[in-house]
Design an enzyme around this catalytic site. Structure first.
Site, PDB file in Angstrom:
ATOM      1  CG  MET A 110      42.571  34.982  20.772  1.00  0.00           C
ATOM      2  SD  MET A 110      41.310  33.796  20.245  1.00  0.00           S
ATOM      3  CE  MET A 110      39.846  34.860  20.246  1.00  0.00           C
ATOM      4  CG  ASN A 141      42.269  32.502  28.860  1.00  0.00           C
ATOM      5  OD1 ASN A 141      43.442  32.534  28.522  1.00  0.00           O
ATOM      6  ND2 ASN A 141      41.287  32.478  27.995  1.00  0.00           N
ATOM      7  CB  CYS A 144      52.108  36.534  24.459  1.00  0.00           C
ATOM      8  SG  CYS A 144      52.318  36.030  22.727  1.00  0.00           S
TER       9      CYS A 144
END
Length: 330
Positions: free
Chosen positions: A17, A218, A109
Site C-alpha cells: 500500500m 486479497n 493498481c
C-alpha cells in the site's frame, strides 16, 4: 476481533500500500505473524533513471524479512532490468539487511495516474503485453533463483471479468504465485470484494496445467472469517491490506487463531507510540510527524475519545507533543 476456536492457521501476507507499507510497518506486521510483507510500489522507470527516492522504497532493514519487492511499469525490457537491479544488489542508494524474498509485479493498481501511463490495471487490457512482461521478469528472477509473483484484479469492469484467462496466461509465462484482488478496476476500493471469484481462477489454473501456482486472495479481509472465505474458495494464502492498517494483530489472529487474544488498550497504545517513534527515526521529525497523523488515526479508531485525540494529533508538530497526546488515550 474475537478469539477463534477449532480453526487452522492461515498464511497471510501484508499487501503493498503506497504511503503505508514502509519498513517500520512491515517490521511490526512481521513480528505479529505476517508470513511475508510486500513493499510499496517501486517504479521500474524511476529505478532505471537512478532516482534516489525510489531507491529508498526498495531498502530492506534489519528485522523485517522476508520482504517481497513490488515493481510496476509496462515496458518488458525496463521491468526486467529493474528486477535484475533489485536482485543483483547493483542499485545505487539501496541496501538490504536481508535479500528480497521475491519480486512482485503490480498489474492491479487502479489509481488514475498509474493506469493512464499504461501501468497497473491497464495491463489487464493487453494480455499479450502482460504475458511478455511476466516472461521477461521471470527470466531475471530465475538468474537469482528468486520467486516471481503477479498481482491483478478481476478485470477492468463488470463486463470484462478476465481473471481466469489472465491467471492462466500469467502462470504460463512464469509466475509462481498469483495474488487476486477480487474487485474490478472500475470498483477501485469500494465495497464489496468477491472471494467466490477465486474458486473460478483456481479452477482455470488447474485446467491450464498450472495448478502448482500459489493463489493468494486479497480484498476486504478484516477477520479470520473473511480470510477463511478465500481459503475455502481455493486460495492457499491471503494478502491483507487496509484491514491491517490499524490492526496489525490480524496477522496473529490468522497465524495462531486458537491462541489469539485481542490486544488491550494499553498494548494498542504502546504499539502506536512505538510506530510513530520509529517512523520519525526513519524519516526525520518533520516528515515523520506529518506522515504519522493519518496513520496513527487507524490505530486509535474505535477507542474512547478517538475523535478528539485525532484532532489533537493533527495539531502536534513534534515527536514529544505527538507522544504526549497518544499517552492520554484511556
Amino acid at each position: 476481533m474475537t478469539n477463534q476456536t477449532n480453526t487452522h492457521a492461515i498464511p497471510a501476507a501484508l499487501a503493498p500500500m503506497a504511503g503505508f507499507t514502509d519498513s517500520v510497518f512491515r517490521k511490526i506486521c512481521t513480528e505479529l505473524g505476517a508470513k511475508y510483507t510486500v513493499s510499496e510500489m517501486i517504479s521500474a522507470v524511476a529505478m532505471t533513471m537512478g532516482d534516489s527516492k525510489t531507491a529508498e522504497l526498495a531498502k530492506i532493514t534489519e528485522g523485517e524479512a522476508p520482504v517481497v519487492l513490488q515493481i510496476f511499469g509496462h515496458d518488458p525490457a525496463i521491468m526486467a532490468r529493474a528486477a535484475d537491479m533489485l536482485l543483483s544488489g547493483n542499485y545505487k542508494g539501496c541496501s538490504y539487511a536481508a535479500l528480497p524474498a521475491g519480486i512482485d509485479i503490480n498489474m492491479g493498481c487502479p489509481v488514475k495516474k498509474i493506469v493512464t501511463s499504461g501501468d497497473g490495471s491497464a495491463l489487464m487490457k493487453n494480455i499479450a503485453l502482460a504475458r511478455e512482461i511476466t516472461a521477461r521478469v521471470a527470466e531475471a528472477c530465475a538468474k537469482y533463483n528468486t520467486p516471481l509473483s503477479v498481482k491483478f484484479r478481476l478485470g477492468w469492469d463488470e463486463n470484462s471479468i478476465i481473471a481466469p484467462q489472465f491467471a492462466a496466461e500469467i502462470a504460463a509465462a512464469g509466475a509462481q504465485k498469483i495474488t487476486l484482488h477480487t474487485r474490478t478496476r472500475e470498483q477501485m476500493y469500494a465495497p464489496s470484494a468477491d472471494p467466490d471469484q477465486t474458486r473460478i481462477v483456481a479452477k482455470a489454473l488447474a485446467n491450464s496445467g498450472n495448478g502448482h501456482v500459489i493463489l493468494v486472495g486479497n480484498g476486504d479481509i478484516e477477520s479470520y472469517a473473511d480470510a477463511r472465505k478465500y481459503i475455502d474458495n481455493g486460495c492457499s494464502e491471503v494478502s491483507v491490506g487496509r484491514g491491517a492498517l490499524g490492526d496489525p494483530w490480524i496477522f496473529s489472529a490468522l497465524s495462531d487463531p486458537e491462541n489469539f487474544i485481542p490486544p488491550t488498550t494499553a498494548e494498542r497504545k504502546a504499539l502506536v507510540i512505538r510506530f510513530v517513534e520509529e517512523v520519525v527515526e526513519l524519516k526525520g521529525e518533520v516528515v515523520g510527524i506529518r506522515e504519522s497523523r493519518g496513520r496513527a488515526a487507524h490505530f486509535i479508531k474505535g477507542m474512547r475519545g478517538s475523535a478528539k485525540i485525532r484532532d489533537r494529533l493533527n495539531h502536534a508538530n513534534t515527536l514529544s507533543e505527538f507522544v504526549s497526546v497518544l499517552g492520554d488515550i484511556e
